[in-house]
Design a protein around this motif. Structure first.
Motif, PDB file in Angstrom:
ATOM      1  N   TRP A 237       0.853  -1.252   0.077  1.00 46.09           N
ATOM      2  CA  TRP A 237       0.012  -0.011   0.151  1.00 46.09           C
ATOM      3  C   TRP A 237       0.776   1.370   0.271  1.00 46.09           C
ATOM      4  O   TRP A 237       0.381   2.249  -0.590  1.00 46.09           O
ATOM      5  CB  TRP A 237      -0.863  -0.185   1.330  1.00 46.09           C
ATOM      6  CG  TRP A 237      -2.010   1.037   1.294  1.00 46.09           C
ATOM      7  CD1 TRP A 237      -1.864   2.318   2.003  1.00 46.09           C
ATOM      8  CD2 TRP A 237      -2.997   1.028   0.530  1.00 46.09           C
ATOM      9  NE1 TRP A 237      -3.185   2.928   1.592  1.00 46.09           N
ATOM     10  CE2 TRP A 237      -3.916   2.184   0.672  1.00 46.09           C
ATOM     11  CE3 TRP A 237      -3.949  -0.068  -0.415  1.00 46.09           C
ATOM     12  CZ2 TRP A 237      -5.249   2.283   0.302  1.00 46.09           C
ATOM     13  CZ3 TRP A 237      -4.947   0.285  -0.959  1.00 46.09           C
ATOM     14  CH2 TRP A 237      -5.772   1.544  -0.640  1.00 46.09           C
ATOM     15  N   TYR A 238       1.934   1.333   0.818  1.00 47.56           N
ATOM     16  CA  TYR A 238       2.738   2.306   0.940  1.00 47.56           C
ATOM     17  C   TYR A 238       4.194   2.352   0.268  1.00 47.56           C
ATOM     18  O   TYR A 238       5.082   2.990   0.324  1.00 47.56           O
ATOM     19  CB  TYR A 238       3.097   2.645   2.428  1.00 47.56           C
ATOM     20  CG  TYR A 238       2.177   2.951   3.309  1.00 47.56           C
ATOM     21  CD1 TYR A 238       1.365   4.598   3.173  1.00 47.56           C
ATOM     22  CD2 TYR A 238       1.190   2.230   3.983  1.00 47.56           C
ATOM     23  CE1 TYR A 238       0.485   4.868   3.995  1.00 47.56           C
ATOM     24  CE2 TYR A 238       0.264   2.589   4.840  1.00 47.56           C
ATOM     25  CZ  TYR A 238      -0.334   3.634   4.956  1.00 47.56           C
ATOM     26  OH  TYR A 238      -1.518   4.150   5.415  1.00 47.56           O
TER      27      TYR A 238
ATOM     28  N   SER B 245       5.901   5.386  -0.900  1.00 46.23           N
ATOM     29  CA  SER B 245       5.948   6.420  -0.051  1.00 46.23           C
ATOM     30  C   SER B 245       7.491   6.451   0.668  1.00 46.23           C
ATOM     31  O   SER B 245       7.886   5.194   0.725  1.00 46.23           O
ATOM     32  CB  SER B 245       4.910   6.516   1.335  1.00 46.23           C
ATOM     33  OG  SER B 245       3.697   6.176   0.934  1.00 46.23           O
TER      34      SER B 245
ATOM     35  N   VAL C 252       9.412   1.417   2.598  1.00 42.45           N
ATOM     36  CA  VAL C 252       8.648   0.672   3.649  1.00 42.45           C
ATOM     37  C   VAL C 252       9.063  -0.631   3.666  1.00 42.45           C
ATOM     38  O   VAL C 252       9.567  -1.331   4.819  1.00 42.45           O
ATOM     39  CB  VAL C 252       7.159   0.862   3.500  1.00 42.45           C
ATOM     40  CG1 VAL C 252       6.387  -0.170   4.498  1.00 42.45           C
ATOM     41  CG2 VAL C 252       6.890   2.278   3.611  1.00 42.45           C
TER      42      VAL C 252
END
Ligand SMILES: CC(=O)SCCNC(=O)CCNC(=O)[C@H](O)C(C)(C)COP(=O)(O)OP(=O)(O)OC[C@H]1O[C@@H](n2cnc3c(N)ncnc32)[C@H](O)[C@@H]1OP(=O)(O)O
Ligand SMILES: O=CC(=O)O
Length: 819
Positions: free
Chosen positions: A105-106, A109, A138
């Protein structure tokens, strides 16, 4: 109760037990105790040769429960596996799965940014796969954290392992550092008399093994010793000895057999025996006999030096590192030495120089344990094995205890079960009625039975001490051909051959007479006749006490036993009833010469034993604890029942006192090496014994405190042993069950009692021998020659020499009462 019914019940019982735990998985790593328990359970069903399988099969067919049990098991197993699948999936999803989802999901990021330019081109790796350049993604951050946690975990674990004590010494140190008194929690050695041997033998790991067997089996040993006393009380009350009714099925069932002979024990036609000093060990192993029974028992006075040096000698002999020189003679092990068998001390003896949790360890477990621990693997590697003679067993449950010890020990060091072999000496009267049961208990470890004839006679007198019809004539008249001895030999051979195991003969006491050829010829002729009787009766081998007798015994057995054994001689003609084993018709009389000979032997042997020598030549006979004990109990029996000499004179204690005083000065000539002090102890002891209501069980137990004191047993141990739990506010009584000198003591005189102490908490500490001396203080005059007393204790003190004194109360006369 039929055999079939009993076996069915046992099978059901086993099944019920199994049901709680599921099927056995033998590949699992199991602790030794559990291994021993499982082995015991399965042994009920299958013996060494599997002969019981058909029997069990019949029972299982007629009982559908095994089939049902399997069905239930498989249902339970499938429910279990479905549940674990679901459970494991849920755990995986909530941990690894969530991590994966969060990471994905990340994925674009940054967790944080690295300082620009610090990591050069490898910066790209930290941002893998989609995070902005120069950042840590991550996914990478998750991996780094996991790694750090793993390393941290390992560091903490290593730290804990290092803190965990691994040896007895470290355990001691660790406990001491935590303020736990060392005396209360561990193995302690209370003598340093054999420090060189101790360094090799009493290693931390060997002592841990001793502690493990002590902690596992000591309470059983104590209960079995207490059961001996209960049985004796029954015999005293007139209950006749008989074959045990509860084991009729074991005797009746023909299909079970013992283990096949182990390597080195296939042919045992001549076995030499002897103590474990270095020279004897080499001479015995080289004697030409098939096996050597290295004896920690009847022929060894258990000084600490004898016991520990003996272990070292055996350790070196096993590894063929025992050669040495003495008086210009080289002692060197031959190419093909005898097979080694070890006889540990009997269950009744303690080893007071080593304690575990503040109680002395068993002499049997100490001797067995050290020999086994140090040598079992080495022996197996060299094509032999750990083999034992098991002495002075009085009940089949004592044989079961040995079997449990064997199972435990084999698991502990990691050798296959049933590697050990034990030959049981049938040398007590109760064991004469339980030969089948004893073999049955040990069947997977058994290498047969042996006629321990001297101890058997000794036991015959003791067990029937309350029976005036059991009075025997002079010791020399109690031969192997008298009724009860003949019955015992025949039954033993029949029993062993029925169970396909060795029926060993015993020891003729004659030894070579070097300075008189004619007398020697007569003595050796007696030996030859004895060996011929044994081989023709069906024995598979015999014992010799001296290397020079090997040739005679070999000749007789070679001429009459063509194969390695005589198992085929089934002696089905033999019918021995209880009455035959108890038959006291022994031709002969009690003569002045016989009584005097008994006195001399008792004095000489006792004095030699207290001086540290457990086997002596005396009047051209071998005397050890078994032969000499007959003399002591016969003297007691004759006085007790006021028997008459051939002259018609009654045998009284006064008469024996006078003869003892007359003979004592000549003892040092008869048995060179005996010391004055030890002779005085022997005189006092004998005079005391003939006055007792009943004779003591064993002189070796009674006199052990002398050996312990000479070994310099740490007074702190003495103090601790006595006071470690029963401190004055806890103890309320201490009963002295036997003591010496067992006659009216003098004020301040030292006595060495066996004691039982009981606490207000209701616990009774089992009888044990303490290496201490009690000063009877001024209450001694009240103590007469008898079996036991009870004292109320108000104070116990030990001085720096380890002498413990107790005061009873302010008015001692009022506090002594006979029990
Ligand atoms: C009833 C029962 O419990 S029987 C089992 C227990 N009893 C025994 O084992 C008895 C063993 N025998 C002995 O201890 C001895 O033979 C004794 C004490 C009786 C006599 O011993 P000694 O006086 O030394 O006998 P002797 O002087 O004739 O010995 C000659 C040699 O044979 C050796 N020898 C004697 N008996 C034995 C033996 N049983 N094993 C090995 N060697 C022996 C001696 O060491 C000596 O050796 P050396 O010439 O190298 O010095
Ligand atoms: O230990 C042997 C015996 O004869 O007793």
């Amino acid at each position: 109760m039929s055999l079939r019914w009993q076996v069915k019940e046992q099978v059901k019982h086993n099944k019920r037990e199994d049901g709680h735990r599921g099927e056995y998985d033998e590949t699992q790593v199991i602790c030794p105790i559990e291994a021993a328990r499982r082995q015991r359970r399965t042994e009920w069903n299958v013996n060494a040769t599997g002969d019981w399988e058909h029997l069990i099969g019949v029972c299982m067919d007629s009982d559908r429960r095994p089939v049902n049990r399997r069905a239930v098991h498989s249902e339970v197993a499938s429910v279990k596996s479905a549940f674990s699948l679901k459970f494991n999936s849920a755990i995986w999803i909530s941990t690894t799965g969530v991590q994966f989802v969060v990471g994905w999901w990340y994925r674009k990021s940054a967790v944080f940014y690295l300082p620009a330019g610090w990591f050069g081109p490898i910066q790209w790796c930290f941002a893998f796969p989609f995070a902005p350049k120069g950042s840590v993604s991550v996914g990478m951050w998750q991996m780094a954290c996991k790694r750090v946690i793993k390393i941290g975990e390992r560091v903490v674990k290593d730290l804990c392992v290092n803190l965990e004590p691994t040896t007895e010494a470290e355990t001691v140190k660790a406990k001491a550092s935590r303020g736990i008194p060392v005396d209360e929690c561990c193995v302690k050695i209370h003598s340093q008399v054999a420090d060189k041997a101790q360094a090799v033998i009493l290693t931390d790991d060997a002592l841990q093994f001793i502690a493990a067997i002590h902690r596992t089996f000591e309470s059983t040993r104590q209960s079995l010793l207490a059961a001996r006393q209960d049985a004796q009380r029954k015999f005293d009350s007139g209950v006749a000895l008989d074959f045990p009714p509860e084991t009729a099925n074991v005797r009746a069932e023909a299909s079970w057999h013992c283990a096949p002979p182990a390597p080195g024990l296939e042919d045992r036609r001549v076995e030499i025996t002897g103590p474990t000093d270095r020279k004897m060990v080499i001479n015995a192993l080289n004697s030409g006999a098939k096996t050597f029974m290295a004896d920690f028992e009847d022929s060894s006075a258990p000084t600490f030096a004898n016991m520990v040096n003996g272990q070292l000698n055996l350790h070196d002999a096993v590894r063929r590192q025992i050669d040495f020189e003495s008086n210009g003679k080289a002692y060197k092990l031959s190419e093909k030495p005898a097979t080694l068998i070890v006889r540990p001390r009997g269950w009744h003896l303690d080893e007071p120089r080593v304690s575990v949790d503040n109680s002395p360890v068993s002499g049997s477990l100490f001797d067995f344990g050290l020999y086994f621990y140090h040598n079992a693997k080495e022996l197996v590697k060299r094509g032999s094995g750990p083999y034992f003679y098991l002495p002075k067993i009085e009940h089949y449950l004592e044989a079961r205890l040995w079997n449990d010890v064997f199972l435990f020990s084999q698991s502990y060091i990691g050798i296959p079960h049933n590697t050990i072999r034990g030959t049981v000496l049938i040398e007590t009267l109760p064991a004469g009625f339980q030969m089948e049961e004893i073999l049955f208990e040990l069947r997977n470890h058994s290498s047969g039975l042996n006629c321990g004839r001297w101890d058997y006679i000794f036991s015959f007198i003791k067990k029937r001490r309350a029976d005036r019809t059991a009075i025997l004539p002079d010791r020399k008249d109690v031969t192997m051909t008298v009724g009860f001895m003949d019955a015992y030999v025949r039954l033993l051979i029949q029993t062993c051959h029925k169970r396909k195991v060795a029926a060993m003969g015993g020891m003729s006491a004659q030894i070579p007479i070097k300075d008189d050829a004619k007398a020697n010829e007569i003595a050796m002729e007696k030996v030859r006749a004895d060996k011929l009787r044994e081989v023709t009766a069906g024995h598979d081998g015999t014992w010799i006490a001296h290397p020079l007798i090997n040739k005679i015994a070999m000749e007789v057995f070679n001429a009459n036993m063509l194969g390695p054994n005589q198992y085929h001689i089934r002696r089905e003609d033999v019918r021995v009833a209880a009455a035959d084993l108890l038959n006291t018709k022994v031709p002969g009389e009690i003569t002045t010469e016989g009584v005097k000979s008994n006195i001399s032997t008792a004095l000489a042997y006792t004095a030699a034993w207290v001086g540290g020598n457990g086997c002596i030549p005396l009047n051209y006979l071998m005397e050890d604890a078994a032969t000499a004990e007959i003399t002591r109990v016969q003297l007691w029996q004759w006085v007790h029942y006021q028997s008459r000499l051939e002259t018609g004179e009654i045998i009284t204690k006064e008469l024996l006192d006078a003869w003892t005083d007359e003979l004592a000065p000549g003892i040092k000539k008869l048995a060179p090496g005996v010391q004055d002090g030890d002779l005085k102890i022997a005189v006092d002891y004998l005079k005391g014994q003939i006055r007792q209501q009943w004779p003591s069980d064993f002189l070796t137990s009674d006199l052990m405190p002398y050996l312990a004191a000479k070994d310099g047993v740490d007074p702190k141990f003495t103090r601790a042993a006595l006071t470690h739990k029963p401190t004055p506010d806890l103890i309320h009584s201490l009963s002295v069950t036997s003591y010496f000198p067992p006659r009216a003591g003098l004020p301040g005189e030292l006595v060495a009692p066996r004691c039982v102490h009981s606490g207000d908490d209701g616990t009774t500490r089992s009888p044990f021998i303490l290496p201490l001396f009690f000063s009877i203080c001024d209450c001694a005059e009240k103590i007469g020659p008898t079996e036991g007393f009870e004292f109320d204790i108000c104070e116990i003190k030990a001085d720096s020499a380890g002498i413990v004194s107790f005061a009873s109360t302010e008015k001692p006369e009022g506090t002594i009462r006979q029990i």
